[in-house]
Design a protein around this motif. Structure first.
Motif, PDB file in Angstrom:
ATOM      1  N   ALA B 173      10.599   8.062   6.599  1.00 18.30           N
ATOM      2  CA  ALA B 173      11.939   7.641   5.825  1.00 18.30           C
ATOM      3  C   ALA B 173      12.956   8.691   6.530  1.00 18.30           C
ATOM      4  O   ALA B 173      14.257   8.685   6.241  1.00 18.30           O
ATOM      5  CB  ALA B 173      12.177   8.078   4.508  1.00 18.30           C
ATOM      6  N   GLY B 261      12.750   0.585  10.287  1.00 15.00           N
ATOM      7  CA  GLY B 261      13.753   1.543   9.646  1.00 15.00           C
ATOM      8  C   GLY B 261      13.420   2.922   9.594  1.00 15.00           C
ATOM      9  O   GLY B 261      12.139   2.982  10.265  1.00 15.00           O
ATOM     10  N   PRO B 262      14.180   3.756   9.050  1.00 15.07           N
ATOM     11  CA  PRO B 262      15.288   3.213   8.712  1.00 15.07           C
ATOM     12  C   PRO B 262      16.350   3.403   9.267  1.00 15.07           C
ATOM     13  O   PRO B 262      16.116   4.151  10.512  1.00 15.07           O
ATOM     14  CB  PRO B 262      15.233   4.657   7.616  1.00 15.07           C
ATOM     15  CG  PRO B 262      14.444   5.864   8.209  1.00 15.07           C
ATOM     16  CD  PRO B 262      13.388   5.046   8.999  1.00 15.07           C
ATOM     17  N   ALA B 263      17.335   2.647   8.920  1.00 17.96           N
ATOM     18  CA  ALA B 263      18.537   2.189  10.071  1.00 17.96           C
ATOM     19  C   ALA B 263      18.227   1.945  11.323  1.00 17.96           C
ATOM     20  O   ALA B 263      18.619   2.743  12.429  1.00 17.96           O
ATOM     21  CB  ALA B 263      19.440   3.505   9.751  1.00 17.96           C
ATOM     22  N   PHE B 264      17.317   1.458  11.634  1.00 16.74           N
ATOM     23  CA  PHE B 264      16.790   0.872  12.958  1.00 16.74           C
ATOM     24  C   PHE B 264      16.147   1.876  13.830  1.00 16.74           C
ATOM     25  O   PHE B 264      15.863   1.796  15.082  1.00 16.74           O
ATOM     26  CB  PHE B 264      17.921   0.363  13.859  1.00 16.74           C
ATOM     27  CG  PHE B 264      18.636  -0.993  13.030  1.00 16.74           C
ATOM     28  CD1 PHE B 264      17.786  -2.016  12.792  1.00 16.74           C
ATOM     29  CD2 PHE B 264      19.975  -0.738  12.804  1.00 16.74           C
ATOM     30  CE1 PHE B 264      18.540  -3.266  12.124  1.00 16.74           C
ATOM     31  CE2 PHE B 264      20.297  -1.975  12.057  1.00 16.74           C
ATOM     32  CZ  PHE B 264      19.890  -3.053  11.880  1.00 16.74           C
ATOM     33  N   ARG B 265      15.952   2.956  13.112  1.00 19.00           N
ATOM     34  CA  ARG B 265      15.273   4.127  14.145  1.00 19.00           C
ATOM     35  C   ARG B 265      14.022   3.867  14.812  1.00 19.00           C
ATOM     36  O   ARG B 265      13.565   4.895  15.461  1.00 19.00           O
ATOM     37  CB  ARG B 265      15.264   5.619  13.339  1.00 19.00           C
ATOM     38  CG  ARG B 265      16.719   6.099  13.118  1.00 19.00           C
ATOM     39  CD  ARG B 265      17.649   6.254  14.228  1.00 19.00           C
ATOM     40  NE  ARG B 265      18.980   6.426  14.296  1.00 19.00           N
ATOM     41  CZ  ARG B 265      19.598   7.662  14.173  1.00 19.00           C
ATOM     42  NH1 ARG B 265      18.892   8.537  14.110  1.00 19.00           N
ATOM     43  NH2 ARG B 265      20.828   7.759  14.046  1.00 19.00           N
TER      44      ARG B 265
END
Lengths: 462, 315
Positions: B173, B261-265
């Motif tokens: 995460a 994810g998170p945030a496309f990383r």
């Protein structure tokens, strides 16, 4: 010559095998269907038993009407309830054969998209209304049931705003059967422990932020969220947008008279940032699924969670002792001071039945039967679904939290369906992504709003 | 090779006796009938779908209803304009480079130890190292989901023995650790396969060649560097090829661990394709992405085969 003949035979055999394997595609599909769907053996027994009787009955009724029904109630008691109602309907209508297919939520969505693309929708299927259903309707894949709906059936429904999500321009393609509201569940014991009054939860955003700080100071994790699934986070941002901008801001943006970069949507992101800055969430929440988060709440390790009507059951089932939060409370999302929305506006949604284009009249009758007040009451007593949609079944709700949700739903001046269902799938997905980026601290409120607007411009027009 | 023989056979047949000509024809027919089923399958399940995808990629289409919104190459322009897609390509490259730099040398080292180190229980270790590869990718991903669990997961329990403050760290995460954490799982999953390739390659190298180098005064490092590795060239180039293709086509492990994810990383090319093309019902856009991926792997494969693989095969 003999060699040639052998060669020819082998060649033909090979071609034949290819053709057979291609032609057999349908049959293998069917077997796959039987193995992947979670049809219990009990159900299969009843279905095959029904087939036998209907074969016998076929002589009397000329032709047996078959109804394909896909639902996603994988919990055993719910499956059994739906099956019992199908059996009851078939007993009263001997010329009708109802075939139920039970699918897990995600599998259902994938399968439904595929059959819709091939132009063969099931007669009755799980639907949440809104953008996805409208996309199917626009492609001519659904049946307009407004002639049957008008009058008595329509008047029996309390959740009229929910019904509107299953129709467009006077045509209706389905009906809702359970419909609720998203609100904040809280643990009264933890509130008390932090010195907050558990009977008067925060009513405004600044009160809410203060309560979060108080909980944090008391060493309690204030809020849990399953942001790994993204949609739980979108509840926060959308609720803030509803409070800040009200119905008008959303309608303007949706109808393209306004934009998702308008002030209320940016303000929603800023308010959310203010909350995130307090660090109210458990560590690693960006990777939590909804179920992980429900377990945290159910175990009493966090004081609040913003969630829909199903959460009461899920947090109980996810908790370690299986009992969930002992003193559970619920309050509607706090009002943002100076916002254009009403304090009673509600974000929510629920479940309904969509009707496929080739559905026979009997299928519509069956849906009417399932959504009748008597059967909704029976369902609540037998299984305990969420708030029912018909007026007369509402009295069967006895749980105080569920009653609150029901009241909030009925009192809503403006009822907004979850953005990720209401908007076209691409825009809904972008909302979830953009909000996640606010949570992760990699997008500013302006950037998030811009991402949503870009996607909306592409899908809804400039 | 068969086609070459077929045509030379036919040209000979012109001047040959009738019986011989008949035999040549039989041969041609035989080849035709053997090839047809394969060709049919290839056309039906490869050429036609690719053609369809190329066609769909020119439309704004949600998969429902008729194709009536022709937008030319806009889908392609959009793909390369999306920062998320560019990020996905970068992440795929990152995984690829790390695989080549870490995973393959690790596999080679283990293979050398097992084969040349004359280890006891060689078979046991071989099986042990190969085991992760036998698991389905789904099973492997779920295992690691538990290992990485921030609360009581195996990794954190172990690390907190040394540094207690580490407990609670959510590796999957965290924006900075997620990609490395995923790479770790991919390495765990696939190094055994490459190790097995190398072991097979090593067994093909005659001990006598190495021994003669030793007799000539080469130390162990020199034997490895100038004798063993050069002789494994074809195996290594094959494993590099598979590793690169695998990095670009990775989907299952990443999907189960993080869904990008998170945030496309941790978004990779294929997870991006699935998410934006299929899940969000933008089949035109998704087709354009599929064509881009197809061209990338095709060009790479052809280029690699024409240069590296051809050279090694020629040797």
């Amino acid at each position: 010559m003999r060699k040639l003949r052998i060669a020819l035979m082998i060649g033909l055999l090979a071609i034949g095998m290819v053709l057979v394997s291609c032609g057999g595609g349908e049959t293998t599909d069917d077997t796959a269907e039987n193995t992947t769907t979670e049809e219990t053996t009990a159900q299969e027994d009843t279905t095959s038993a029904e087939t036998d009787t209907s074969d016998a009955a076929a002589d009397e009724c000329g032709e047996v009407v078959e109804i394909e029904w896909w639902h996603i109630s994988t919990i055993e008691a719910e499956q059994a309830y739906w099956q019992s109602k199908a059996d009851e309907f078939m007993a009263n209508n001997p010329c009708v054969q109802i075939n139920i297919t039970v699918l897990e939520n995600e599998a259902f969505k994938a399968r439904l998209t595929t059959v819709m693309q091939s132009g063969e929708p099931p007669d009755i299927f799980q639907s949440w209304g809104g953008g996805v259903l409208w996309a199917y309707a626009e492609a001519g894949l659904l049946r307009d049931i407004s002639p049957q709906l008008e009058g008595e059936w329509r008047d029996s429904i309390a959740a009229q705003s929910a019904l509107e999500l299953f129709g467009r321009d006077g045509a209706y393609y389905g009906v809702p059967w359970q419909w609720g509201a998203v609100g904040i569940y809280y643990n009264k014991d933890l509130f008390e422990q932090a010195g907050l009054d558990p009977e008067s939860p925060p009513a405004t955003w600044s009160e809410f932020l203060a309560a979060v700080q108080t909980l944090k100071d008391a060493g309690i994790t204030p809020i849990t969220i399953g942001e790994g699934d993204k949609w739980p986070g979108h509840f926060w941002w959308v609720y803030l947008a509803i409070r800040n901008g009200g119905e008008q801001a959303f309608l303007d943006a949706f109808n393209r008279d306004g934009s998702f970069t308008d002030a209320p949507f940016v303000k929603a992101g800023e308010d959310l940032q203010e909350l995130i800055a307090l660090e109210p969430f458990p560590e690693g929440y960006l990777g939590f699924t909804y179920n992980d988060s429900a377990a945290v709440f159910g175990n009493g390790e966090a004081a609040m969670e913003l969630m829909g009507q199903w959460h009461q059951a899920v947090q109980r089932d996810s908790s370690e002792d299986g009992a969930g939060v002992a003193n559970l409370g619920w309050f509607l999302f706090p009002m943002v001071e100076g916002g254009a929305g009403n304090a009673s506006d509600v974000l929510g949604g629920g479940d309904g039945f969509g009707i496929g284009k080739d559905a026979p009249d009997e299928a519509v009758e069956f849906v009417r039967f399932l959504t009748s007040a008597e059967n909704q009451t029976a369902a609540l007593e037998a299984v305990g679904f969420g708030p029912p949609t018909t007026t007369d079944a509402q009295s069967a709700i006895t749980d105080p939290v569920q009653q609150q949700i029901l009241e909030a739903r009925n009192a809503a001046a403006y009822f907004q369906l979850y953005y990720d269902q209401f908007l076209p799938p691409a825009v809904g997905g972008t909302v979830n992504d953009a909000v996640e980026q606010i949570f992760a601290g990699v997008a500013s409120p302006e950037e998030a709003a811009q991402q949503i607007e870009d996607s909306a411009a592409l899908e809804l027009g400039d | 090779m068969s086609d070459v023989r077929l045509f030379s056979g036919l040209s000979n047949a012109v001047s040959a006796s009738p019986e011989k000509r008949q035999a040549q024809w039989n041969k041609a027919l035989l080849i035709f009938f053997f090839l047809t089923p394969g060709f049919l399958l290839l056309i039906m399940f490869l050429v036609v779908p690719i053609g369809q995808a190329a066609y769909y990629s020119l439309y704004n289409w949600n998969g429902l209803g008729p194709l009536d919104d022709f937008i030319g190459l806009d889908n392609y322009a959009r793909a390369f304009g999306e920062t998320v897609f560019r990020g996905a390509i970068q992440h795929s490259l990152f995984i690829m480079v790390l695989s080549l730099a870490v995973q393959l040398p690790l596999a080679m080292t283990l293979a050398l130890i097992l084969i040349r180190g004359q280890l006891r229980f060689q078979r046991f270790f071989r099986t042990l190292f190969f085991l992760p590869y036998v698991f389905s990718e789904i099973v492997a991903a779920y295992i690691w989901l538990y290992v990485y669990n921030p609360r009581g997961g195996l990794l954190n329990e172990f690390l907190s023995l040394f540094r207690p403050e580490i407990n609670g760290t959510a590796w999957l995460a965290d924006l900075d650790t997620v990609l490395v954490a995923i790479f770790f799982v991919l390495t765990w999953k696939f190094f055994g396969f490459h190790m097995l390739l190398y072991m097979a390659g090593l067994q093909n190298i005659s001990r006598e060649v190495e021994d003669s180098a030793r007799v000539s005064g080469a130390n162990e490092w020199q034997v490895l560097r100038y004798v063993t590795l050069p002789m494994m060239r074809s195996t290594i180039s094959l494993s590099v090829f598979l590793s690169i293709l695998g990095s670009f086509q990775q989907f299952i492990v990443v999907w189960i661990l993080t869904e990008g994810g998170p945030a496309f990383r941790s978004e990779l090319i294929v997870t991006y394709l699935y998410k934006f093309g299929i899940q969000r019902m933008q089949l035109g856009f998704g087709s354009a992405l599929a064509i881009i991926l197809f061209l990338m792997t095709l060009i790479f494969s052809i280029g690699y085969q024409r240069t590296v693989l051809r050279q090694t095969l020629a040797e």
